[in-house]
Design an enzyme around this catalytic site. Structure first.
Site, short mmCIF file in Angstrom:
data_model
loop_
_atom_site.label_atom_id
_atom_site.label_comp_id
_atom_site.label_asym_id
_atom_site.label_seq_id
_atom_site.Cartn_x
_atom_site.Cartn_y
_atom_site.Cartn_z
CB SER A 272 -0.90 0.02 1.24
OG SER A 272 -0.12 0.16 2.41
CE LYS A 273 -2.38 5.83 -3.33
NZ LYS A 273 -3.38 6.93 -3.48
NE ARG A 274 -1.37 1.87 5.94
CZ ARG A 274 -2.46 1.40 5.35
NH1 ARG A 274 -3.31 2.24 4.78
NH2 ARG A 274 -2.70 0.11 5.30
CB SER A 275 4.62 -0.09 2.13
OG SER A 275 4.23 -0.03 0.77
N GLY A 276 5.51 3.15 1.22
CA GLY A 276 6.50 3.88 0.43
C GLY A 276 6.09 3.92 -1.03
#
Length: 509
Positions: A272-276
């Site tokens: 997901s976007k939260r991972s970079g």
């Protein structure tokens, strides 16, 4: 036993068609933003299969949900795929025999097929209001029944349907799913899977606004565009029985399906976007090579029958086989990407053409960081010739071309001897070595070396160290400090050559 059955099922049945058929495949993204890393992998696997079998790769834009449409998304998508070396044979900008390739331009076609399904009894009109659907869904969930719809409108009489239509009540069109029995799916990755029909909802085919859902549009288009193989993400596996039932209702033969494993974060969660970085454009902006990104995503869930890990796209086409795709999640490891990117940098740098292409990638990063050099005596540091020398000396020490401006700033500006890196290096210096390179005799001799190149500078430094009873490594470290102020860099003699006689002497003084 389950794994054995799956592997056994992948040697017969659909595999015979897979091995003998030129594949017509499609990548069908929605124009809702940037190209996701998982989307690139789907496109790449489809492309590899098409080229491996002598088939065609189609790009189709699934834009029936106009509320999610992002201006410029299609153009950016095509640009990203072309950057990655995955051009389409048919699609936007390459019209073929099955145009148009925008689903929003094919809505009448979908409505016609939905009408035929209603007339044949395989689908029905649903007049339930959103409020009723919400109540039914909530009630059924409380009962532990996760089939959201109760088939209410499937029991309406012809008279009730006509009355609702005459009143212009909004309606959707739903597929009439059989309640008894099972629907079998033979997947090229997962093997044979049986779905109980009791767990399959009556899928909406046409929404109340008259636009088709993904389920109807992609089935109709795949059939009419003669798609033979559908490679898509694992998240669509649960929708496959709906599509198979729809193919049967329309009297069509389904294509072969292969569902690709999920992409995961290192902690096992879904990428997901939260991972970079999750979008291809982010990797382009960071200076990664397209062949490295292709190489990296190809290995996310696919294991070639070789110990090699570095492949060109041509080599990927040669090696690719669907039966080597895993059905367990693939972890996106950016350290592995950096390692792969480094090897592709070295491969490119082997030829003058490849080295020049690396300069083209490096130049914007250098210009952004050192634009103040333009119009000065130091402007040569922005030239293609100079940057090519920089890359050639440092290529073994970097993982990304974009690292050069920050890791090797001494190539573009004077060292900052007060920096933490410089101070840490200074603590390691040996006084005799520092005294040697600081005396006037050393500077005078270095300044007169001809030619001023690593091949002459390096043996001179080693001979001088031996004559003075010093460890050559200590002398090299002292020189590195004086000339670069950095612990990171190429060989000292090579760095001196690139910097040039005048700059080196200024820094030594």
């Amino acid at each position: 036993m389950l794994l054995q059955l799956r592997l056994l099922s992948r040697q017969t049945g659909p595999w015979k068609r897979y091995l003998s058929t030129p594949a017509r495949v499609r990548f069908a993204p929605s124009p809702t933003g940037q190209l996701h890393l998982g989307g690139l992998r789907t496109a790449l696997f489809n492309y590899l299969l098409a080229k491996k079998t002598g088939g065609q790769f189609i790009l189709r834009i699934e834009d029936t949900d106009q509320t999610r449409y992002v201006e410029g998304a299609v153009e950016n998508l095509v640009k990203a795929l072309n950057w990655a070396g995955i051009p389409h044979d048919e699609g936007p900008e390459k019209e073929g025999p099955h145009s148009p390739y925008y689903q929003s331009q094919r809505t009448e076609l979908y409505r016609d097929h939905a009408k035929k399904l209603v007339e044949s009894g395989h689908a029905y009109q649903c007049f339930c209001t959103p409020e009723r659907l919400a109540r039914v869904r909530e009630s059924r969930q409380k009962q532990g029944n996760y089939i959201a719809y109760d088939k209410h409108c499937s029991y309406l009489s012809d008279e009730e349907i006509k009355e609702n239509v005459d009143q212009n009540l909004p309606f959707t069109v739903r597929l009439r799913t059989p309640y008894e029995g099972t629907t079998e799916h033979k997947d090229l990755v997962y093997g044979s899977i049986n779905f109980s029909n009791k767990t399959i909802d009556d899928t909406i085919l046409i929404k109340s606004d008259g636009y088709p859902t993904y389920h109807l549009a992609n089935v109709v288009d795949d059939h009419l565009m003669e798609v033979t193989h559908v490679l898509r993400g694992e998240e669509w596996l649960s929708s496959t029985p709906k599509h198979i039932l729809l193919y049967k209702a329309l009297g069509w033969k389904p294509p072969l399906f292969a569902h690709l494993p999920l992409l995961l974060n290192p902690d096992g969660s879904k990428l997901s976007k939260r991972s970079g970085d999750v979008h291809v454009e982010q990797y382009i902006a960071k200076g990664y090579l397209p062949e490295a990104i292709d190489n990296f995503v190809a290995l996310l869930g696919w294991n070639p029958n070789t110990s090699d890990s570095v492949f060109t796209v041509e080599e990927l086409i040669e090696q690719f086989d669907i039966k080597d795709i895993n059905h367990s999640g693939a972890v996106v490891d950016h350290q592995k990407l950096d390692w792969i990117n480094k090897h592709h940098i070295l491969k490119r740098a082997e030829t003058p053409e490849g080295l020049n292409s690396l300069v083209d990638i490096l130049k914007p990063f250098v210009n952004k960081s050192y634009h103040q050099l333009e119009g000065t005596q130091q402007a040569y540091r922005l030239s293609n010739e100079y940057l090519a020398q920089v890359i050639d000396t440092i290529k073994e020490r970097i993982r990304n071309i974009s690292d050069i401006p920050s890791l090797c700033s001494y190539y573009f500006e004077n060292p900052d001897y007060a920096s933490a890196d410089a101070l840490a290096l200074k603590k390691k210096l040996k006084k005799p070595a520092l005294d040697l390179i600081s005396n006037d005799e050393f500077k005078e001799k270095l300044s007169t070396i001809e030619p001023f190149e690593a091949t002459t500078i390096k043996p001179w430094l080693y001979a001088l160290s031996e004559t003075n009873g010093l460890n050559p490594n200590h002398v090299m470290m002292a020189l590195r400090y004086k000339v670069t102020g950095s612990r990171v860099g190429a060989g000292v003699a090579e760095t001196i050559q690139v910097l040039g006689r005048e700059t080196v002497m200024e820094r030594l003084n």
